[in-house]
Write an enzyme that holds these catalytic residues in place. Sequence first.
Site, PDB file in Angstrom:
ATOM      1  N   ASP A  40       0.845  -1.188   0.000  1.00 18.58           N
ATOM      2  CA  ASP A  40       0.000   0.000   0.000  1.00 18.58           C
ATOM      3  C   ASP A  40       0.885   1.244   0.000  1.00 18.58           C
ATOM      4  O   ASP A  40       2.099   1.156   0.138  1.00 18.58           O
ATOM      5  CB  ASP A  40      -0.965  -0.002   1.181  1.00 18.58           C
ATOM      6  CG  ASP A  40      -0.256   0.003   2.527  1.00 18.58           C
ATOM      7  OD1 ASP A  40       0.953   0.272   2.557  1.00 18.58           O
ATOM      8  OD2 ASP A  40      -0.916  -0.270   3.547  1.00 18.58           O
ATOM      9  N   SER A  41       0.275   2.400  -0.161  1.00 18.93           N
ATOM     10  CA  SER A  41       1.061   3.622  -0.335  1.00 18.93           C
ATOM     11  C   SER A  41       1.437   4.290   0.978  1.00 18.93           C
ATOM     12  O   SER A  41       2.298   5.162   1.014  1.00 18.93           O
ATOM     13  CB  SER A  41       0.274   4.632  -1.174  1.00 18.93           C
ATOM     14  OG  SER A  41      -0.845   5.122  -0.451  1.00 18.93           O
ATOM     15  N   PHE A  74      -3.389   5.698   3.830  1.00 16.49           N
ATOM     16  CA  PHE A  74      -4.432   5.432   4.813  1.00 16.49           C
ATOM     17  C   PHE A  74      -3.870   5.448   6.229  1.00 16.49           C
ATOM     18  O   PHE A  74      -4.497   5.981   7.149  1.00 16.49           O
ATOM     19  CB  PHE A  74      -5.094   4.078   4.535  1.00 16.49           C
ATOM     20  CG  PHE A  74      -6.135   3.714   5.558  1.00 16.49           C
ATOM     21  CD1 PHE A  74      -7.406   4.264   5.501  1.00 16.49           C
ATOM     22  CD2 PHE A  74      -5.840   2.838   6.596  1.00 16.49           C
ATOM     23  CE1 PHE A  74      -8.375   3.939   6.445  1.00 16.49           C
ATOM     24  CE2 PHE A  74      -6.795   2.510   7.545  1.00 16.49           C
ATOM     25  CZ  PHE A  74      -8.060   3.060   7.466  1.00 16.49           C
ATOM     26  N   ASP A 122      -8.545  -7.121   0.576  1.00 16.71           N
ATOM     27  CA  ASP A 122      -7.646  -7.320   1.715  1.00 16.71           C
ATOM     28  C   ASP A 122      -8.366  -6.839   2.960  1.00 16.71           C
ATOM     29  O   ASP A 122      -9.225  -5.957   2.893  1.00 16.71           O
ATOM     30  CB  ASP A 122      -6.339  -6.540   1.546  1.00 16.71           C
ATOM     31  CG  ASP A 122      -6.503  -5.071   1.894  1.00 16.71           C
ATOM     32  OD1 ASP A 122      -6.150  -4.688   3.032  1.00 16.71           O
ATOM     33  OD2 ASP A 122      -7.016  -4.294   1.064  1.00 16.71           O
ATOM     34  N   CYS A 165     -15.861 -26.899   8.207  1.00 15.40           N
ATOM     35  CA  CYS A 165     -14.524 -26.492   7.777  1.00 15.40           C
ATOM     36  C   CYS A 165     -13.578 -27.692   7.802  1.00 15.40           C
ATOM     37  O   CYS A 165     -13.566 -28.465   8.760  1.00 15.40           O
ATOM     38  CB  CYS A 165     -13.996 -25.382   8.687  1.00 15.40           C
ATOM     39  SG  CYS A 165     -12.325 -24.826   8.283  1.00 15.40           S
ATOM     40  N   CYS A 174     -10.183 -27.358   7.550  1.00 18.07           N
ATOM     41  CA  CYS A 174      -8.817 -26.920   7.834  1.00 18.07           C
ATOM     42  C   CYS A 174      -8.207 -27.792   8.928  1.00 18.07           C
ATOM     43  O   CYS A 174      -8.911 -28.485   9.674  1.00 18.07           O
ATOM     44  CB  CYS A 174      -8.773 -25.446   8.223  1.00 18.07           C
ATOM     45  SG  CYS A 174      -9.230 -25.075   9.942  1.00 18.07           S
ATOM     46  N   CYS A 203      -9.587 -27.312  12.520  1.00 14.27           N
ATOM     47  CA  CYS A 203     -10.905 -27.903  12.771  1.00 14.27           C
ATOM     48  C   CYS A 203     -10.857 -29.430  12.737  1.00 14.27           C
ATOM     49  O   CYS A 203     -11.673 -30.088  13.381  1.00 14.27           O
ATOM     50  CB  CYS A 203     -11.916 -27.367  11.752  1.00 14.27           C
ATOM     51  SG  CYS A 203     -12.371 -25.634  12.029  1.00 14.27           S
ATOM     52  N   HIS A 222      -7.299 -20.810  11.247  1.00 14.58           N
ATOM     53  CA  HIS A 222      -8.660 -21.157  10.832  1.00 14.58           C
ATOM     54  C   HIS A 222      -9.321 -20.007  10.074  1.00 14.58           C
ATOM     55  O   HIS A 222      -9.951 -20.222   9.027  1.00 14.58           O
ATOM     56  CB  HIS A 222      -9.523 -21.516  12.040  1.00 14.58           C
ATOM     57  CG  HIS A 222     -10.990 -21.476  11.720  1.00 14.58           C
ATOM     58  ND1 HIS A 222     -11.638 -22.476  11.024  1.00 14.58           N
ATOM     59  CD2 HIS A 222     -11.929 -20.506  11.947  1.00 14.58           C
ATOM     60  CE1 HIS A 222     -12.904 -22.141  10.850  1.00 14.58           C
ATOM     61  NE2 HIS A 222     -13.102 -20.948  11.402  1.00 14.58           N
TER      62      HIS A 222
END
Length: 439
Positions: A129-130, A133, A332, A370, A372, A375, A401
């Site tokens: 990012d620049s 923000f 994002d 899920c 993953c 889990c 997760h």
Amino acid sequence: MQSSLTAEDTEQSADVNPRPSAAFTSANSAVQNEGMNPLDFEVIASEGQARAATLTTRRGVIETPVFMPVGTLGTVKGIRFEELESPELDARIILGNTYHLWLRPGIETIKACGGLHNFTGWNRAMLTDSGGFQVWSLGALRKISEEGTEFRSHIDGSLRFLSPEISMEVQAALGGEIAMAFDECAPGEATREEAQQSMELTLRWGQRSKAAFDRYRTARASEWVPGSVDRDASNPLAGASGSVPDSQALFGIIQGSSHLDLRRESLQRTVEIGFDGYAIGGLSVGEEKGVMMEVIEDIAPRMPARKPRYLMGVGTPEDLIEAVARGVDMFDCVLPTRNGRTGQAFTSRGKLNIKNARYAVDQKPLDENCACSVCRRHTRAFIRHLYQSGEMLASMLLTHHNLAFFLDTMKRVRQAIRSGQFAKFRREFTEQLNSGLES
């Protein structure tokens, strides 16, 4: 006040084949004259405004819609790169934060270590990012002028100055595949006058960002030999060797707060400047959710169809699904990692607060839907015990997760679009999410 960085100074259309606009053609020609495009974006399927595409960078192919984990300080908090690279998560691109990395460890350090990829050991694609923000979020600690932003470092209180030119210099040194133009973000409740002033400043900073960035890109392209093997070609995710020169892409940012006429003007004038991709900025900064979706629905389909569309800093799983339905390709957000560190899990039935006493002896996984590794192995009771005991593993498991849930959701979105089932997937996903956690 605009000067080069020193060691002392250093320490975010439904029609997939439209006729390109004159501004679009001109912008592409400028890059092609230097060598080749730093990105290749190809829409391969669409359903309504939703679209599935491939985004090819010098470090590999990224399938979109894509969620990009946020690596603020060169690392995604609470998780190792090996896990992010595993088939289970398979994150193809992450974010790096220009503001934070500029302040610490500093650009001279990162340059001495061969750029951000070499410094961190992350060999897949990266977007930086620049810093706009982050500086805006400092509030009273910063002062914005035409030249740039003067602010006090949150680390040591030292006076710093960040401009479009310095941001481009920092991002060129970081070496991410995608850099962002320096922008100014208006608050969600900004009046029309405030939003217009912010938009105009962002446009002027966008022109300066483009001019500064092109100097770096031209220099790098002049050193590239067509057909040569890119230095990152050993990356197993890399595309055809030598197909993309060793250069970075630059995205422009659309501002205008909640005012649709300003958003449209910002989009038109940002496209006229000519960028490799376009981002919707200044959302999820205090406005109502309905206002955010209204802006996305109006602006996203108007963005160039042959360029990637990025919604910055958004958001929850339902936000991602709804934005995809409105034509957005890239996302994002810090929510999966930040919420994981505070004891919250994202699940197919909504958010689960592991601190709740109801989970003290709960033998179910965080999410029964899920697959993953967290889990498959651990129970809510165990993770709650870890969290209540202050064990760092609790945050690591919740972060893993949450990222798995976000990344798998986007994988399912891509599959649904390619199979022409996105509307059905969207309806069923939303219904299940709203059904709530079981008692």
